[in-house]
Design an enzyme around this catalytic site. Structure first.
Site, PDB file in Angstrom:
ATOM      1  N   LYS A 210       0.859  -1.176   0.000  1.00 21.95           N
ATOM      2  CA  LYS A 210       0.000   0.000   0.000  1.00 21.95           C
ATOM      3  C   LYS A 210       0.898   1.229   0.000  1.00 21.95           C
ATOM      4  O   LYS A 210       1.541   1.550   0.982  1.00 21.95           O
ATOM      5  CB  LYS A 210      -0.931  -0.019   1.208  1.00 21.95           C
ATOM      6  CG  LYS A 210      -2.191   0.812   1.062  1.00 21.95           C
ATOM      7  CD  LYS A 210      -1.962   2.304   0.982  1.00 21.95           C
ATOM      8  CE  LYS A 210      -1.428   2.878   2.281  1.00 21.95           C
ATOM      9  NZ  LYS A 210      -1.305   4.376   2.197  1.00 21.95           N
TER      10      LYS A 210
ATOM     11  N   GLU B   3       7.874   0.469  12.356  1.00 24.75           N
ATOM     12  CA  GLU B   3       9.057   1.357  12.384  1.00 24.75           C
ATOM     13  C   GLU B   3       8.505   2.768  12.417  1.00 24.75           C
ATOM     14  O   GLU B   3       7.979   3.269  11.426  1.00 24.75           O
ATOM     15  CB  GLU B   3       9.936   1.104  11.157  1.00 24.75           C
ATOM     16  CG  GLU B   3      11.342   1.697  11.296  1.00 24.75           C
ATOM     17  CD  GLU B   3      11.396   3.139  10.852  1.00 24.75           C
ATOM     18  OE1 GLU B   3      11.400   4.022  11.744  1.00 24.75           O
ATOM     19  OE2 GLU B   3      11.429   3.385   9.646  1.00 24.75           O
TER      20      GLU B   3
ATOM     21  N   CYS C 290      13.132   9.738   9.830  1.00 28.40           N
ATOM     22  CA  CYS C 290      12.760   9.402  11.199  1.00 28.40           C
ATOM     23  C   CYS C 290      13.968   9.269  12.119  1.00 28.40           C
ATOM     24  O   CYS C 290      13.856   9.466  13.327  1.00 28.40           O
ATOM     25  CB  CYS C 290      11.936   8.119  11.218  1.00 28.40           C
ATOM     26  SG  CYS C 290      12.741   6.726  10.401  1.00 28.40           S
TER      27      CYS C 290
ATOM     28  N   GLU D  28       8.392  15.041  17.237  1.00 26.57           N
ATOM     29  CA  GLU D  28       9.079  14.874  15.955  1.00 26.57           C
ATOM     30  C   GLU D  28       8.609  15.946  14.971  1.00 26.57           C
ATOM     31  O   GLU D  28       7.421  16.042  14.666  1.00 26.57           O
ATOM     32  CB  GLU D  28       8.807  13.485  15.384  1.00 26.57           C
ATOM     33  CG  GLU D  28       9.580  13.192  14.113  1.00 26.57           C
ATOM     34  CD  GLU D  28       9.368  11.775  13.617  1.00 26.57           C
ATOM     35  OE1 GLU D  28      10.345  11.160  13.147  1.00 26.57           O
ATOM     36  OE2 GLU D  28       8.236  11.276  13.688  1.00 26.57           O
TER      37      GLU D  28
END
Length: 499
Positions: A187, A261, A295, A394
């Site tokens: 996806k 993750e 990330c 973040e």
């Protein structure tokens, strides 16, 4: 000066989905606009999957696993297909190098190596077919003469990838899943579906059996149907921690396997023996990659208070000289952010940093002369409180927070004072001190004197940065189920095995 790029994306059949080994017509005419991050203009359109399309992809993968040859091939046989897919992706390297910058803002000079990188990853997983113990003899402890640990495919895998580095995610999810014997529904993210189509074309060219790899693009609502579907045995997801929590809860409802993750707010601990100019160059260079949309970025820089101002000045000096511009211009050192909402997010965090009292030492605005495209200046904050928003959340952009610490132990405490634990680094000239500090950092990866991650070994996070690992042997394990077999005699091939 910019490299010449094609007016249209170098992929075909974007009005269809790759399901069951064929390019199938969608159930509706819904489309997704893919926007060029550097020009804000329409790049291409792709079909948008509806519930019926997702169900059809899941059914194709389920049938391929339950009835097809794929899980019944030997690992060596499956490895041959992996090498063929990798070779096809290498041949499409120029196409990846055009699509990735326009979708996500990465520099073309870096994207030029993505095709070769994909092939390397697929070949690395293929090589595990020779060395990984898919069957392992063991001595029984509760009766029986011969025991075996057999590692079998987990089943149908839903692989959900983000927009920042699609081909890297594809390689390190689809590669090990296929080697394990799983079938896959990939996806793609609506913002960056191009590389997913390239994978589909590579799988078709490699002669992969029908239904082993299926590729769709969908929004969050339809993607959730993939996570909920009882025909899907495992979900592998890379993305935000917020989305990961949702996926984990849905998988938990039906005890589906998942690998997550997720986000990071990674710390670089700069010890007192480190040359600060060298550290500043290393940190700034890493943060320019993909405009900080990574990330594992080292965005919290922890340094002793007496050296704080010098490090902030050094980082500000390096960042102020970064050439921001067209990702296809070889002179550019940093490109745009991937989307308008992403720039809004980054600018919102910069405003919060100023409001919270941090010192804005460099950047904070939009580069002059770049009126089109989602550009932002690389930004440095000093005197950041580790409890502040910009130190804890973040940002996913080129924003560094320099945090003063009382001493080395305080720096380690600050580095660990976060809900995340994806990446970290220790800056010191003493390798033994680096190893000692690394042992105290709660992080899935710890680098020495640079941002370092190695998907040839393993990558993943502690705490809310994820569950499981990707890359190397550790990245194959999550796609396998462990079965214990206890026999009353020795099977063929193991007659001389010593237990």
């Amino acid at each position: 000066m910019s490299l010449a790029v094609r007016a249209e994306a170098p992929i075909g059949r974007t009005d269809r989905f790759f399901i069951g080994g064929q390019w199938v017509v969608p159930s509706s005419g819904a489309e997704i606009d893919v926007i060029d991050s550097a020009t804000e203009e329409l790049y291409f359109k792709v079909a948008q999957a509806q519930a019926a399309d997702m169900s059809r992809a899941v059914e194709a993968a389920r049938q391929a696993f339950d009835e097809g040859p794929w899980p019944r091939l030997t690992p060596a046989e499956r490895a041959g297909y992996l090498r063929a897919i990798g070779a096809e992706l290498r041949l499409r390297g120029e196409d990846i190098a055009e699509i990735w910058p326009r979708e996500s803002g990465v520099l073309h000079t870096f994207a030029a190596n993505a095709g070769t990188g994909a092939e390397t990853a697929f070949k690395r997983y293929a090589a595990l077919a020779r060395t990984f113990p898919f069957e392992e003899p063991v001595k029984p402890t509760a009766g029986g003469q011969f025991g075996m640990i057999v590692r079998e495919p987990a089943g149908v895998v839903g692989a959900i990838i983000p927009w920042n580095a699609p081909m890297g995610m594809i390689s390190n999810k689809v590669g090990p899943a296929l080697l394990a014997g799983c079938t896959v529904i990939l996806k793609s993210a609506p913002e960056a579906p191009g590389e997913g189509y390239l994978l589909a074309e590579a799988a078709a060219a490699a002669g992969l059996p029908p239904g082993v790899v299926n590729v769709v693009t969908a929004d969050r609502e339809v993607s959730e149907l993939l996570v909920r579907d009882p025909r899907v045995d495992k979900i592998t997801f890379t993305g935000s921690t917020a989305a990961g929590r949702r996926i984990a809860s849905l998988c938990g409802e039906r005890v589906a396997r998942c690998t997550l993750e997720l986000g990071g707010k990674s710390a670089a601990v700069v010890l007192d023996d480190m040359d600060l100019a060298t550290a500043a160059r290393s940190l700034a260079q890493a943060e320019c990659f993909l405009t900080g949309q990574v990330c594992s970025s080292l965005t919290r820089i922890v340094v002793s208070r007496p050296r704080h101002d010098e490090l902030v000045e050094a980082l500000a000096g390096v960042f102020s000289r970064v050439r921001v511009g067209d990702p296809f211009d070889p002179r550019s050192q940093m490109g745009p952010l991937a989307a308008g909402r992403q720039r809004d997010r980054v600018e919102g965090y910069i405003a919060k940093g100023v409001a919270e009292g941090a010192t804005l030492a460099a950047g904070g605005g939009r580069p002059r002369g770049l009126t089109r495209g989602w550009y932002v200046e690389p930004t440095v904050f000093g005197n950041v409180d580790n409890r502040s928003v910009i130190a804890q959340e973040e940002i996913f952009g080129p924003v560094l927070s320099v945090i003063p610490a009382a001493d080395e132990q305080d720096a380690i405490r600050i580095a660990n004072d976060t809900v995340y634990g994806l990446n970290a680094a220790v800056f010191t000239d003493d390798v033994d001190r680096a190893r000692e500090v690394a042992a105290q950092l709660r992080s899935g990866t710890v680098g020495h004197n640079a941002l370092r991650s190695d998907l040839g070994i393993a990558f993943g996070g502690f705490k809310q940065s994820g569950i499981g690992r990707e890359g190397g042997r550790e990245g194959l394990l999550p796609y396998l189920e462990t079965k214990t077999v206890i026999l009353e005699g020795r099977p063929t091939g193991y007659e001389d095995t010593v237990l």
